[in-house]
Write a protein that holds these residues in place. Structure first.
Motif, PDB file in Angstrom:
ATOM      1  N   SER A 140       3.986   8.318  -0.073  1.00 53.49           N
ATOM      2  CA  SER A 140       3.245   9.456  -0.526  1.00 53.49           C
ATOM      3  C   SER A 140       4.005  10.280  -0.320  1.00 53.49           C
ATOM      4  O   SER A 140       4.073  11.365  -0.507  1.00 53.49           O
ATOM      5  CB  SER A 140       1.812   9.526  -0.537  1.00 53.49           C
ATOM      6  OG  SER A 140       1.669   8.800   0.920  1.00 53.49           O
ATOM      7  N   GLU A 141       4.399  10.678   1.479  1.00 60.44           N
ATOM      8  CA  GLU A 141       4.539  11.575   1.983  1.00 60.44           C
ATOM      9  C   GLU A 141       6.298  11.548   2.036  1.00 60.44           C
ATOM     10  O   GLU A 141       6.401  12.669   2.670  1.00 60.44           O
ATOM     11  CB  GLU A 141       4.178  11.719   3.512  1.00 60.44           C
ATOM     12  CG  GLU A 141       2.452  12.257   3.241  1.00 60.44           C
ATOM     13  CD  GLU A 141       2.417  13.049   2.272  1.00 60.44           C
ATOM     14  OE1 GLU A 141       2.989  13.804   2.668  1.00 60.44           O
ATOM     15  OE2 GLU A 141       0.950  12.570   2.106  1.00 60.44           O
ATOM     16  N   SER A 143       7.055   5.763   4.055  1.00 60.30           N
ATOM     17  CA  SER A 143       5.725   6.025   3.646  1.00 60.30           C
ATOM     18  C   SER A 143       5.910   6.704   2.101  1.00 60.30           C
ATOM     19  O   SER A 143       6.810   7.722   2.266  1.00 60.30           O
ATOM     20  CB  SER A 143       5.015   7.328   4.615  1.00 60.30           C
ATOM     21  OG  SER A 143       3.755   8.298   3.498  1.00 60.30           O
ATOM     22  N   ASN A 160       9.327   9.268   7.991  1.00 57.06           N
ATOM     23  CA  ASN A 160       9.557   7.260   8.528  1.00 57.06           C
ATOM     24  C   ASN A 160       8.176   7.067   9.307  1.00 57.06           C
ATOM     25  O   ASN A 160       7.809   7.815   9.797  1.00 57.06           O
ATOM     26  CB  ASN A 160      11.166   7.028   9.512  1.00 57.06           C
ATOM     27  CG  ASN A 160      12.019   7.567   8.347  1.00 57.06           C
ATOM     28  OD1 ASN A 160      11.926   7.569   7.600  1.00 57.06           O
ATOM     29  ND2 ASN A 160      13.002   7.609   9.053  1.00 57.06           N
ATOM     30  N   VAL A 161       8.225   5.791   8.947  1.00 56.75           N
ATOM     31  CA  VAL A 161       7.034   5.043  10.176  1.00 56.75           C
ATOM     32  C   VAL A 161       7.836   4.285  11.104  1.00 56.75           C
ATOM     33  O   VAL A 161       7.910   3.412  10.908  1.00 56.75           O
ATOM     34  CB  VAL A 161       6.281   4.356   9.304  1.00 56.75           C
ATOM     35  CG1 VAL A 161       5.062   4.431  10.002  1.00 56.75           C
ATOM     36  CG2 VAL A 161       5.073   5.339   7.722  1.00 56.75           C
ATOM     37  N   LYS A 190       0.630  -1.255  -0.011  1.00 51.40           N
ATOM     38  CA  LYS A 190      -0.070  -0.121   0.218  1.00 51.40           C
ATOM     39  C   LYS A 190       1.015   1.223  -0.008  1.00 51.40           C
ATOM     40  O   LYS A 190       1.255   1.706  -0.579  1.00 51.40           O
ATOM     41  CB  LYS A 190      -1.057  -0.218   1.310  1.00 51.40           C
ATOM     42  CG  LYS A 190      -1.730  -1.189   0.902  1.00 51.40           C
ATOM     43  CD  LYS A 190      -2.718  -1.098   2.140  1.00 51.40           C
ATOM     44  CE  LYS A 190      -4.175  -2.410   1.836  1.00 51.40           C
ATOM     45  NZ  LYS A 190      -4.654  -2.321   3.101  1.00 51.40           N
ATOM     46  N   ASP A 191       1.054   1.921   1.242  1.00 51.34           N
ATOM     47  CA  ASP A 191       2.038   3.188   0.979  1.00 51.34           C
ATOM     48  C   ASP A 191       3.128   3.193   1.873  1.00 51.34           C
ATOM     49  O   ASP A 191       3.742   4.848   1.711  1.00 51.34           O
ATOM     50  CB  ASP A 191       1.013   4.653   1.994  1.00 51.34           C
ATOM     51  CG  ASP A 191       1.607   5.297   1.480  1.00 51.34           C
ATOM     52  OD1 ASP A 191       1.430   6.214   0.661  1.00 51.34           O
ATOM     53  OD2 ASP A 191       1.878   6.312   3.134  1.00 51.34           O
ATOM     54  N   ARG A 192       3.156   1.605   2.027  1.00 49.20           N
ATOM     55  CA  ARG A 192       4.293   1.738   3.158  1.00 49.20           C
ATOM     56  C   ARG A 192       5.818   1.821   2.788  1.00 49.20           C
ATOM     57  O   ARG A 192       5.547  -0.705   2.261  1.00 49.20           O
ATOM     58  CB  ARG A 192       4.438   0.744   4.829  1.00 49.20           C
ATOM     59  CG  ARG A 192       5.315   0.645   5.801  1.00 49.20           C
ATOM     60  CD  ARG A 192       4.732  -0.178   6.605  1.00 49.20           C
ATOM     61  NE  ARG A 192       4.377  -1.535   6.244  1.00 49.20           N
ATOM     62  CZ  ARG A 192       3.897  -2.348   7.410  1.00 49.20           C
ATOM     63  NH1 ARG A 192       3.881  -2.084   7.944  1.00 49.20           N
ATOM     64  NH2 ARG A 192       3.612  -3.379   6.798  1.00 49.20           N
ATOM     65  N   GLN A 247       7.154   0.995  12.874  1.00 48.74           N
ATOM     66  CA  GLN A 247       6.055   0.105  12.745  1.00 48.74           C
ATOM     67  C   GLN A 247       6.728  -1.259  13.351  1.00 48.74           C
ATOM     68  O   GLN A 247       8.117  -0.810  12.288  1.00 48.74           O
ATOM     69  CB  GLN A 247       5.095   0.220  11.902  1.00 48.74           C
ATOM     70  CG  GLN A 247       3.638   0.737  11.947  1.00 48.74           C
ATOM     71  CD  GLN A 247       2.701   0.351  10.664  1.00 48.74           C
ATOM     72  OE1 GLN A 247       3.312   0.395   9.952  1.00 48.74           O
ATOM     73  NE2 GLN A 247       1.930   1.070  10.749  1.00 48.74           N
ATOM     74  N   HIS A 288      10.760   1.836   8.080  1.00 48.34           N
ATOM     75  CA  HIS A 288       9.569   1.595   7.696  1.00 48.34           C
ATOM     76  C   HIS A 288       9.237   3.565   6.551  1.00 48.34           C
ATOM     77  O   HIS A 288       9.162   4.456   7.366  1.00 48.34           O
ATOM     78  CB  HIS A 288       7.883   1.480   7.801  1.00 48.34           C
ATOM     79  CG  HIS A 288       8.029   0.321   8.089  1.00 48.34           C
ATOM     80  ND1 HIS A 288       8.126  -0.605   7.940  1.00 48.34           N
ATOM     81  CD2 HIS A 288       7.868  -0.098   9.494  1.00 48.34           C
ATOM     82  CE1 HIS A 288       8.726  -2.451   8.124  1.00 48.34           C
ATOM     83  NE2 HIS A 288       7.846  -1.842   9.363  1.00 48.34           N
TER      84      HIS A 288
END
Length: 496
Positions: A469-470, A467, A473-474, A451-453, A476, A465
């Motif tokens: 689109s942006e 994003s 860093n995520v 998906k977005d990740r 998770q 991780h």
């Protein structure tokens, strides 16, 4: 009278607990038999100490979780409801459920590489559906027989141990087995502590082999798939852009492709800069925006993706051995101006053209795909640009694609060769409902898109991780089932 009743109660409880230990010991033997599937699911350890660790861990951990199940179920029931016949019946049913779950988990791990978990429920149900739908009557019969045999075993063991409890108490073998399992338990944990400190990945890569064992880490996951760069890890993440030792193996058989007489030719145009792409789009007004395209920041890797339809994991091996793209089979023809792939013979009037910085006008009958290799920074692993195409079906797809997906779509949709696309590529048809993990590999980093990740799993064991689109860093945890699927897919054509 109360004292007598109390003594009878205590006596029943004592007998039930003694029986419960022998009943559990019999189930440890059955659990060890069922859990052999875990030992054969992965490649065997490469060292003697790794093999020794695997055996002692298998013995001690399987015994531990079986005994833990007894402590959490039969033990409290024996204390609050000390009626032998009912307890023995309930214990047999509970043990049957437990052993059935163990067998199901072993089956899932053997086929998918991970244990039962909610996050991978879709893949697990799909696995069972594939097996049941092929031979529904036989599958139902086999499963029913298996459960009945387990229940029969539990009832026989339950009755035998209860009626021969006095004889069993005189045996010393139970104490010897218990002592041996405790020693194995201590050994397995001691060896793991040592292996973790000394970077013995032949041992730590087994962390998640058995259910409810050590959680999988990025390092153990990479080590298990021979993608951990130990030298780089020891040198505190020193730069290493060399691919792992990949031995490409040709598939035993690839399906043929019967082209339609009116099959349209396809042009895949790659451009070094955004300005070159813009100039090409302005000269070809039929091009429409398709979707964001995630590709390696390394241009050589991206070119390989677009030409071969494979992750860049295989680039060095296939280039060194001058191997043509697997999808290039008669009557599929190819033409390219890529200097690094000059060993590929150019066909006249080719159906598929993959070119770099080619501004020649496109024929109206051709389907065109175009994107730029440009990246914001040479220090990045991935880049996201925009994919353009003259195929009206591909406008504004709404999901991120990868360079190798272009060939998968061309073969499946334009040239009507979906079986060849599935067999020769590691990619997803942009118009299909493929469930293959979106993966790639570049500069020693495993890339997974969901998906977005974007997940970047480095060869030193670190990961992050992002994003898509942006760009931020995520925070998770690793999605282990998803990554295991991706790593298996990545190594599909590797001989190792």
């Amino acid at each position: 009278m109360n004292l007598t009743t109390q003594n009878q109660f205590s006596s029943r409880v004592s007998q039930l607990l003694a029986w419960g230990h022998w009943f559990t010991l019999a189930n440890i033997g059955l659990a060890l038999l069922l859990s052999l599937a875990y030992l054969f699911a992965d490649a065997p350890p490469a060292t003697a100490v790794g093999t020794f660790y695997m055996v002692v861990t298998w013995l001690s951990h399987t015994a531990f979780i079986t005994f833990l199940a007894f402590v959490l179920t039969i033990f409290p029931l024996s204390l609050v409801f000390p009626y032998p016949r009912h307890i023995r019946g309930m214990a047999s049913v509970l043990a049957t459920i437990g052993m059935t779950l163990l067998a199901v988990d072993a089956f899932v791990y053997y086929n998918l590489g991970y244990h039962l978990n909610y996050s991978a429920l879709g893949e697990i149900l799909s696995l069972f559906w594939r097996n049941v739908s092929n031979t529904p009557a036989l599958s139902t019969l086999m499963v029913s027989t298996f459960v009945i045999l387990i229940l029969a075993y539990q009832l026989i063991v339950s009755n035998y141990t209860w009626h021969h409890l006095s004889d069993l108490k005189r045996l010393r073998i139970g104490r010897a087995i218990t002592t041996a399992l405790v020693v194995c338990f201590a050994l397995s944990h001691s060896i793991h502590i040592w292996a973790d400190a000394e970077l013995k990945f032949d041992i730590t890569k087994q962390d998640n082999m058995l259910p409810l064992s050590y959680p999988t880490t990025a390092k153990s996951l990479l080590a298990k798939n021979d993608l951990l760069d130990l030298k780089r890890y020891q040198q505190e993440r020193s730069v290493n852009v060399n691919a792992p030792n990949v031995s490409f193996v040709m598939p035993a058989q690839l399906p043929s492709c019967n082209l339609a007489k009116d099959a349209a030719a396809v042009d895949i145009r790659l451009f070094s800069s955004e300005a070159d792409l813009t100039r090409f789009i302005e000269a070809n007004p039929a091009l429409r925006l398709v979707a964001p395209i995630l590709h390696p920041a390394n241009a050589e890797d991206t070119i390989f993706n677009a030409l071969y339809g494979l992750p860049s994991y295989y680039r060095q091996s296939m280039s060194k051995d001058h191997i043509d793209p697997l999808w290039r089979r008669t009557p599929l023809t190819l033409q390219t101006n890529l200097a690094q792939f000059d060993f590929i013979h150019n066909d006249a009037d080719a159906l598929v053209k993959v070119t770099l910085d080619e501004h020649m006008p496109v024929q109206d009958s051709h389907t065109v795909f175009a994107f730029t290799l440009a990246s914001e920074s040479t220090e990045r692993i991935t880049a996201i640009n925009q994919l353009w195409s003259s195929d009206s079906r591909l406008q504004n797809l709404g999901h991120i694609v990868q360079p190798q997906d272009i060939l998968a779509t061309v073969l499946a949709e334009h040239l009507q060769c979906p079986e060849l696309a599935t067999s020769a590529l590691i990619a997803n048809n942009m118009l299909g409902n493929d469930t293959q993990p979106n993966i790639n590999y570049s500069q020693g980093v495993f890339i997974a898109l969901r998906k977005d990740r974007i997940t970047l799993l480095s060869s030193d064991g670190s990961y992050k991780h992002i994003s898509a689109s942006e760009g931020f860093n995520v925070d998770q945890e690793l999605n282990v089932p998803f990554l295991i699927q991706g790593l298996k897919q990545l190594k599909r054509f590797n001989a190792q």
